[in-house]
Enzyme design. Sequence first.
Site, PDB file in Angstrom:
ATOM      1  N   TYR A  88       0.823  -1.209   0.000  1.00  0.00           N
ATOM      2  CA  TYR A  88       0.000   0.000   0.000  1.00  0.00           C
ATOM      3  C   TYR A  88       0.855   1.255   0.000  1.00  0.00           C
ATOM      4  O   TYR A  88       0.413   2.295  -0.509  1.00  0.00           O
ATOM      5  CB  TYR A  88      -0.990  -0.033   1.166  1.00  0.00           C
ATOM      6  CG  TYR A  88      -2.075  -1.045   0.903  1.00  0.00           C
ATOM      7  CD1 TYR A  88      -3.127  -0.751   0.046  1.00  0.00           C
ATOM      8  CD2 TYR A  88      -2.010  -2.322   1.443  1.00  0.00           C
ATOM      9  CE1 TYR A  88      -4.098  -1.698  -0.250  1.00  0.00           C
ATOM     10  CE2 TYR A  88      -2.966  -3.274   1.148  1.00  0.00           C
ATOM     11  CZ  TYR A  88      -4.013  -2.958   0.306  1.00  0.00           C
ATOM     12  OH  TYR A  88      -4.958  -3.911   0.004  1.00  0.00           O
ATOM     13  N   ARG A 130       1.335   1.832  -3.619  1.00  0.00           N
ATOM     14  CA  ARG A 130       0.127   2.378  -4.223  1.00  0.00           C
ATOM     15  C   ARG A 130      -0.042   3.855  -3.856  1.00  0.00           C
ATOM     16  O   ARG A 130      -0.486   4.669  -4.667  1.00  0.00           O
ATOM     17  CB  ARG A 130      -1.104   1.592  -3.766  1.00  0.00           C
ATOM     18  CG  ARG A 130      -1.077   0.128  -4.181  1.00  0.00           C
ATOM     19  CD  ARG A 130      -2.456  -0.465  -4.215  1.00  0.00           C
ATOM     20  NE  ARG A 130      -3.236   0.082  -5.311  1.00  0.00           N
ATOM     21  CZ  ARG A 130      -4.552  -0.082  -5.434  1.00  0.00           C
ATOM     22  NH1 ARG A 130      -5.224  -0.762  -4.523  1.00  0.00           N
ATOM     23  NH2 ARG A 130      -5.199   0.418  -6.456  1.00  0.00           N
ATOM     24  N   ASN A 168     -13.211   3.340  -5.366  1.00  0.00           N
ATOM     25  CA  ASN A 168     -11.776   3.599  -5.447  1.00  0.00           C
ATOM     26  C   ASN A 168     -11.217   4.049  -4.100  1.00  0.00           C
ATOM     27  O   ASN A 168     -11.894   4.733  -3.329  1.00  0.00           O
ATOM     28  CB  ASN A 168     -11.493   4.668  -6.500  1.00  0.00           C
ATOM     29  CG  ASN A 168     -11.929   4.227  -7.883  1.00  0.00           C
ATOM     30  OD1 ASN A 168     -12.037   3.043  -8.163  1.00  0.00           O
ATOM     31  ND2 ASN A 168     -12.190   5.184  -8.756  1.00  0.00           N
ATOM     32  N   HIS A 206     -14.582   1.532   0.030  1.00  0.00           N
ATOM     33  CA  HIS A 206     -13.499   0.597   0.348  1.00  0.00           C
ATOM     34  C   HIS A 206     -12.327   1.241   1.056  1.00  0.00           C
ATOM     35  O   HIS A 206     -11.238   0.675   1.096  1.00  0.00           O
ATOM     36  CB  HIS A 206     -13.025  -0.101  -0.934  1.00  0.00           C
ATOM     37  CG  HIS A 206     -14.108  -0.900  -1.600  1.00  0.00           C
ATOM     38  ND1 HIS A 206     -14.182  -1.099  -2.959  1.00  0.00           N
ATOM     39  CD2 HIS A 206     -15.188  -1.533  -1.071  1.00  0.00           C
ATOM     40  CE1 HIS A 206     -15.239  -1.835  -3.236  1.00  0.00           C
ATOM     41  NE2 HIS A 206     -15.877  -2.105  -2.110  1.00  0.00           N
ATOM     42  N   THR A 260     -16.955   0.936 -13.674  1.00  0.00           N
ATOM     43  CA  THR A 260     -16.980  -0.214 -12.778  1.00  0.00           C
ATOM     44  C   THR A 260     -17.640  -1.394 -13.478  1.00  0.00           C
ATOM     45  O   THR A 260     -18.594  -1.217 -14.234  1.00  0.00           O
ATOM     46  CB  THR A 260     -17.713   0.093 -11.458  1.00  0.00           C
ATOM     47  OG1 THR A 260     -17.812  -1.108 -10.676  1.00  0.00           O
ATOM     48  CG2 THR A 260     -19.098   0.650 -11.692  1.00  0.00           C
ATOM     49  N   SER A 261     -17.144  -2.579 -13.223  1.00  0.00           N
ATOM     50  CA  SER A 261     -17.628  -3.787 -13.885  1.00  0.00           C
ATOM     51  C   SER A 261     -18.978  -4.245 -13.355  1.00  0.00           C
ATOM     52  O   SER A 261     -19.615  -5.111 -13.935  1.00  0.00           O
ATOM     53  CB  SER A 261     -16.612  -4.921 -13.698  1.00  0.00           C
ATOM     54  OG  SER A 261     -16.496  -5.263 -12.315  1.00  0.00           O
TER      55      SER A 261
END
Length: 227
Positions: free
Chosen positions: A53, A56, A87, A104, A171-172
């Site tokens: 992280y 990231r 995100n 999230h 988004t999927s």
Amino acid sequence: MKRIVILTGAGISAESGISTFRDSDGLWERYRVEDVATHEAYERDPALVLDFYNQRRRQLFAAQPNEAHRQLVRLEERFDVRIVTQNIDDLHERAGSSSVLHLHGLLTQGRSDVHPDMIVDIGHRDIRLGDLAPDGTQLRPHIVWFGEAVPNIEPAAALCEEADIFIVVGTSMAVYPAAGLIHYVPRTTPCYVVDPKEVPVSRQVTFIREVATQGVTQLVNQLLSEQ
């Protein structure tokens, strides 16, 4: 003032250079989810998870909001805009959006592993072993890992129930519980999906099959012209 609720995913930040979960290359490709995105992984090897992280967060520090992020801010001129994002980056905030709900978690925050509500802002700095939360426990990323509860899903659902217009960007619609938010949107509410790929949805929507920067710009111009 009409309320627009916008659900965003990795596709809106991909054009800013942020690796998506399903990319065939990039940061995620070098790691297994089980090794960096579960609490079990954190307990097993906290240094590895913190380093992942940290990488990231450094990537995020170098990134900038793109035109899709900026265009959504334009909607606030005439609408009550609420963004619900999957995100963990802060690009919506840096673009100027005034209401962003992170499902999230957020890379620029850390929290106690014992008291989930004990959240601290860390900006873009690294979290290292020995960095402590206010309760004296090891500071961990404020990220909802796989298998953990999503505390903001109920506030997000409440927002969707009040949407006059609902927009999905990048988004999927395959990751739950976020993918289920569309079911809280009133049946009479116009829905738009901006994505160049096929996105499965179980209700009538208007598809804009463009990448986020192009599709969001097109849709924002349309919505503003109709006011």
